[in-house]
Design a protein around this motif. Sequence first.
Motif, PDB file in Angstrom:
ATOM      1  N   GLU A 176      26.335  34.137  34.211  1.00 55.39           N
ATOM      2  CA  GLU A 176      27.511  33.330  33.885  1.00 55.39           C
ATOM      3  C   GLU A 176      28.795  34.139  34.125  1.00 55.39           C
TER       4      GLU A 176
ATOM      5  N   GLU B  18      31.751  33.453  36.981  1.00 57.52           N
ATOM      6  CA  GLU B  18      33.159  33.366  36.557  1.00 57.52           C
ATOM      7  C   GLU B  18      34.023  34.347  37.345  1.00 57.52           C
TER       8      GLU B  18
ATOM      9  N   LYS C 224      37.218  33.540  40.201  1.00 56.61           N
ATOM     10  CA  LYS C 224      38.584  33.910  39.843  1.00 56.61           C
ATOM     11  C   LYS C 224      39.452  34.058  41.091  1.00 56.61           C
TER      12      LYS C 224
END
Length: 363
Positions: A355, A359, A363
């Motif tokens: 996870e 992420e 970005k």
Amino acid sequence: MYDILISGYYGFKNSGDDAILMAILDNLRTYKKDIKILVLSKNPEETKRIYGVDTADRFNFSEVIKAIKSSKLFLTGGGNLIQDESSTRSLMYYLSTIWMAKKLGLKVMLYSNGIGAIDKKVNRLITSRIVNKVDVITLREEKSLKEIESLKITKPQIFVTADPAFTLMPCEDEEASSILAAEGIIKNKPLVGISIRKWKNFQGYQKQIAEASDYMYENLNVQPVFIPMHYPHDVDICLTIATMMKNKPKIIKNKYSVSQTLGIIKNMDMIIGMRLHALIYGASLQVPVLGLIYDPKVEGFLEYINQPTAGNVENLNYEHFIQSINEVWNNRQQIKEQLSASKQLLVDKALQNAEIAIELLNK
């Protein structure tokens, strides 16, 4: 362009590292189904065939540079890569790839790493300088966090998670039973799995493991089963220990897939292990475990899940070894319940690695 380039100890026929890679790939795909992944491997063709990913030769410098330039996020891990116990050369390989990835503008993540031991002063200095440049670090246990802190690595985001292998599933029970039968193992008595590796030039622990195996056979009415995790190296030491025993043990002599090895360990009533991932497999399947420490990563993992060790193989005390075996064996039902209660938390923490990686990629 690849989303993620993965660097680790892959393509070396080590079940623990195979498990890590399989789990990382599965977990990343959980959060991004169409993810494009490239893996650096010692055996690119085999890794490509087994895991269905594009690969590059980890020892071909031009291929590694090309792979980095073709990727967005560089993952180092999992496993215990940032250490100089194996060799300074190994440590510098991983640090140099991290340095190159940052130099070429990639985001970099240490993915579910074990850190240390790093003993040489110059190695600690170089490690601190390079690892402080990465974006995110996830660690598989608390002991590694203490090592990160002692190295004064403070700039990346740091999370303590769990080993990716906690998310893996064993093969079907029928397949595991067939494998045991093919290896000449009949479950007419409890089975204790033993996972051993050669360690430096120390040999005393081999005789003590042989004697402890005989003790269990004669006093606990169990069948010792040696389970190699790194082929063919571990098979050789299992055969050596078998020659020291009065009672003939069983040895898993063929190499099996990660899920099949998990299936074998699921059939054990207890695991005694030097190999970290034999202990991780056992704990994930609620099989009581007893560790034999040869490396801080083994001690760190068992501390993290609050399970016992019998001591360090470099100065193993036989009486304490037997006492530890008896304590785990006599309390195995309670230990199974403890491991069961903590299983979901460890799975969730293992998935957190993926996870966080996705992420960072987004970005």
